[in-house]
Design an enzyme around this catalytic site. Structure first.
Site, mmCIF file in Angstrom:
data_model
loop_
_atom_site.group_PDB
_atom_site.id
_atom_site.type_symbol
_atom_site.label_atom_id
_atom_site.label_comp_id
_atom_site.label_asym_id
_atom_site.label_seq_id
_atom_site.Cartn_x
_atom_site.Cartn_y
_atom_site.Cartn_z
ATOM 1 N N GLY B 90 8.154 80.052 54.064
ATOM 2 C CA GLY B 90 8.170 80.967 53.216
ATOM 3 C C GLY B 90 8.775 81.995 54.361
ATOM 4 C CB SER B 186 10.580 75.590 53.353
ATOM 5 O OG SER B 186 11.524 76.995 52.583
ATOM 6 C CE1 TYR B 187 11.177 80.963 59.186
ATOM 7 C CE2 TYR B 187 8.698 80.542 59.856
ATOM 8 C CZ TYR B 187 10.347 80.952 60.431
ATOM 9 O OH TYR B 187 10.571 81.829 61.448
ATOM 10 C CG ASP B 388 16.817 72.711 48.987
ATOM 11 O OD1 ASP B 388 17.077 73.878 48.023
ATOM 12 O OD2 ASP B 388 16.169 72.586 50.216
ATOM 13 C CG HIS B 440 13.196 73.680 49.057
ATOM 14 N ND1 HIS B 440 13.970 74.064 49.927
ATOM 15 C CD2 HIS B 440 12.247 74.482 49.662
ATOM 16 C CE1 HIS B 440 14.184 75.075 51.688
ATOM 17 N NE2 HIS B 440 12.529 75.058 51.095
#
Lengths: 472, 472
Positions: B90, B186-187, B388, B440
């Site tokens: 996020g 991701s984050y 991605d 992703h």
């Protein structure tokens, strides 16, 4: 291979004489057209409402250089529709094997190698399509003098293709006034602009519009050796196919190398890159290769490989090329297509190794022809499937950028059925279209998008956008 | 956010006191474990042979910072299998919404938002999986002091996650000795190494192996703002998504910009890039976006977007995230998962805007942590789906290259069922794995390849090659 104006004039005069001689020495053209008409094909378990024709045209009498064509009329109202010549690349690959049988033609071959199915996205929905096997040694095209197969090159191919067209229009005079356009992919990135240039020069030299050429469109097209290689190295790296070190060494050791004659050190690093890639189909990064012939497919991307030879894509059969080999070697199929038993190859091949390995002249760039033809006002479109590793979208971008054309309409996504079909930018004299998720053979991998593309190209409009679609 | 050793020691001591205090002030751990056991879920029309647990752990008593977890035991013989903590990014996105419900968990949600189907490639085939919603404000995790949701950041998240783990192992002491590994995407490229570092420091400070951390693995992970942006611009260009001009301007105007605080001119060129991309799913270049919510999806790749928020792939349902929203807002589902009615969010969200927009601290790079932890001998794997656009393979390649690690095993393709699953290179202290055709959320787009990946990671072997497979 840019030709001098005066040299071309002599050539054009010779052509005219040759054309006249031919028309008196053989069957009357319309009779030959009638003879070339193809009936129901073997394994064709469906009806078609359009006429199609297959046969030969001799482009040089002395050596007996003779090209094989398959002409498919438009599904509806052919005389009002444009005529599109389609050329595959290689050099050495058959437009009938690829263009007709797995890309834009109406007759696609089932895995049994015996039966056909209709292609719902055949380009004959929007145009009359002429498939030409060129040069001699490709498909059913032949020469009476076998040594000529060892002397093919860009220069003679363009001349022979021009003669072919002039004679073809004699046989099919009813198409003389239709808009004429040329399309093709891969090494046809050479053939298509070169033939377009030859037509423009011929028309100019004879001071008549003998061929009503309106424009051309090429896809994943070999255009400029330097940009093509630079783009290929970058695409392989940015897609994650090769190591950092190999990427650096490719750029270092293959810089400004000729595709035809790479250095030993460049060849060596290509061997390493080839191994790093693994057993993928380089013509379509995300689809499985055909496992029916592992030895052929393990060759992968090599400089010695034909450009645009394979091209195979999970809604799709990766072994299409093999079905062609079976089908077009069937005697009954050859008979139906009027193949001359005295001149047919011992084995019909999708691509000729003899033609490929003996290719004589191939300029490092055709960008000069683009400059010349853009100045002539021809409609020129360049498209690229963005999952092709062989002549990737990066290569084409570098080449178009080198043309330094003013922008008419800025970069944007284009849409088909509400989905992004790709991206497009319109330049002064050239339109660039990317087809999302398509490999080297765009109409094989994305048949519906390819039909939208050719329809838009022929209409001379802009690629559809989302707003236009949703309000239409 | 590297912490000083002495500062961390004080923190660790406080933690220990806090942990002791907790264990006396609440239910005995094993009783709470028993209370957390989840029965048959609403819409679960199939049996499962494994146990799973959901509940809360308070990580800070004063503010009442409380994290929600869902722990799913391995399908077979859980006590002999490693324990894997999975974190989504996020910042602000729920590991239960993404990791459990559409990626690696066993319970995936049908389009009706009411019923479940089993995921045949659930990672609980090879490990016990612990999903954690972190930090407070994410999913069902909460704070009694609402203002704390406005003060989240990397630093406190790592500390809270460490406290969570220490307390979780009190509740589940039977997993203390299992190998413990952390994974995420991701984050979570920040969270995972930061938490790993916090564990290593805690273990070191307390001179005991309180948490049996063996390694971590991140995918399409935010790692280094400079390399991540450079790689993203390059990937967008080389995939054909943006114009030449926009590519140049992104590199010019966003050079060395912080992801958190881009300049006005950088934001402006991002807006243009955003428009050029069109309505694609930037988390998965070749799959359609979910058209159920056009307004959300037209946002596309923007700096202000959450990283790793969406992640949606034609054997695949692009609207998975929406099914989660329906399912986890059902009262009966919340009851089954032991959600506290007094602390549940008014509306359960897959990602929290409040958390995202109020994020406080985010270092521009976590490469320093990689250097530190590689030196500690942790098993570190980094993977990347190569379709991605948000944190593309190019970004990850630049970051790994910047680590300047010696190569142990050269670049090569790896195989799954005879097809190229991707490419891999083993460095001293780090293994890099590309997953071909994955976006992703690698386990969403390529579930079978992702299971092969985690299995190999846990086994500590090399990714499978073709020869090994064909002889096995």
């Amino acid at each position: 291979m840019a030709q001098s104006g005066s040299g071309f004039l002599c050539f054009a005069t010779l052509l005219l004489c040759s054309a006249f001689a031919t028309s008196f020495s053989t069957d009357p053209p319309l009779l030959q057209q009638h003879k070339d008409r193809v009936g129901r094909l073997p394994g064709q378990n469906f009806n078609v409402s359009f006429a199609h024709y297959a046969g030969y045209i001799t482009v040089e009498e002395n050596a007996g250089r003779t090209l094989f064509y398959w002409f498919i009329e438009a599904l509806e109202d052919p005389h009002s529709k444009p005529l599109v010549l389609w050329l595959n690349g290689g050099p050495g690959c058959s437009s009938i094997a690829f263009g007709q049988s797995e890309e834009i033609g109406p007759f696609h071959i089932n895995p049994d190698g015996k039966t056909l199915h209709p292609n719902p996205y055949s380009w004959n929905r929007v145009a009359n399509i002429l498939f030409l096997d060129t040069p001699v040694g490709v498909g059913f095209s032949y020469s009476n003098n076998g040594s000529e197969l060892l002397n093919n090159g860009d220069n003679r191919t363009a001349k022979d293709n021009l003669v072919f067209l002039l004679k073809w229009f004699e046989r099919f005079p009813q198409y003389r006034s239709n808009d004429f356009l040329i399309s093709g992919e891969s090494y046809a990135g050479h053939y298509v602009p070169q033939l377009s240039q030859a037509i423009v020069k011929y028309n100019s030299a004879t001071k008549e519009q003998a061929i009503n050429l309106k424009g051309f469109m090429v896809g994943n097209a070999l255009t400029d050796d330097y940009h093509d290689q630079l783009g290929m190295f970058e695409f392989m790296w940015s897609s994650g196919l090769i190591s950092d070190q190999t990427y650096k060494l490719l750029n270092l050791l293959c810089d400004f190398e000729s595709v035809e004659h790479p250095s030993h050190s460049c060849e060596n690093i290509w061997e390493i890159a080839d191994k790093e890639l693994g057993n993928i189909d380089p013509y379509s990064l995300f689809t499985p290769p055909c496992h029916a012939n592992v030895s052929q497919l393990s060759r992968l991307v090599r400089r010695k490989n034909r450009i645009g030879r394979l091209g195979l894509s999970t809604e799709y059969d990766p072994c299409t090329e093999r079905h062609s080999i079976v089908y077009f070697n069937r005697p009954e199929v050859q008979t139906a297509l009027h193949v001359d038993l005295d001149h047919k190859p011992a084995t019909w091949e999708t691509c000729s190794d003899v033609v490929y390995t003996n290719w004589k002249d191939s300029p490092r760039s055709v960008l000069d022809i683009y400059h010349e033809l853009i100045g002539m006002g021809l409609k020129i479109w360049v498209f690229s499937g963005n999952t092709d590793v062989v002549i990737p979208v990066t290569s084409t971008r570098y080449s178009i950028s080198a043309l330094k054309l003013p922008t008419l309409s800025p970069w944007r996504a284009w849409y088909d059925d509400g989905e992004v079909g790709g991206w497009t930018q319109e330049y002064a004299g050239l339109t660039f279209v990317i087809v999302r998720g398509a490999g080297h053979e765009v109409p094989l991998h994305k048949p519906k998008l390819a039909l939208t593309l050719v329809q838009t190209f022929l209409a001379g409009t802009s690629m559809p956008n989302l707003d236009l679609l949703s309000t239409s």
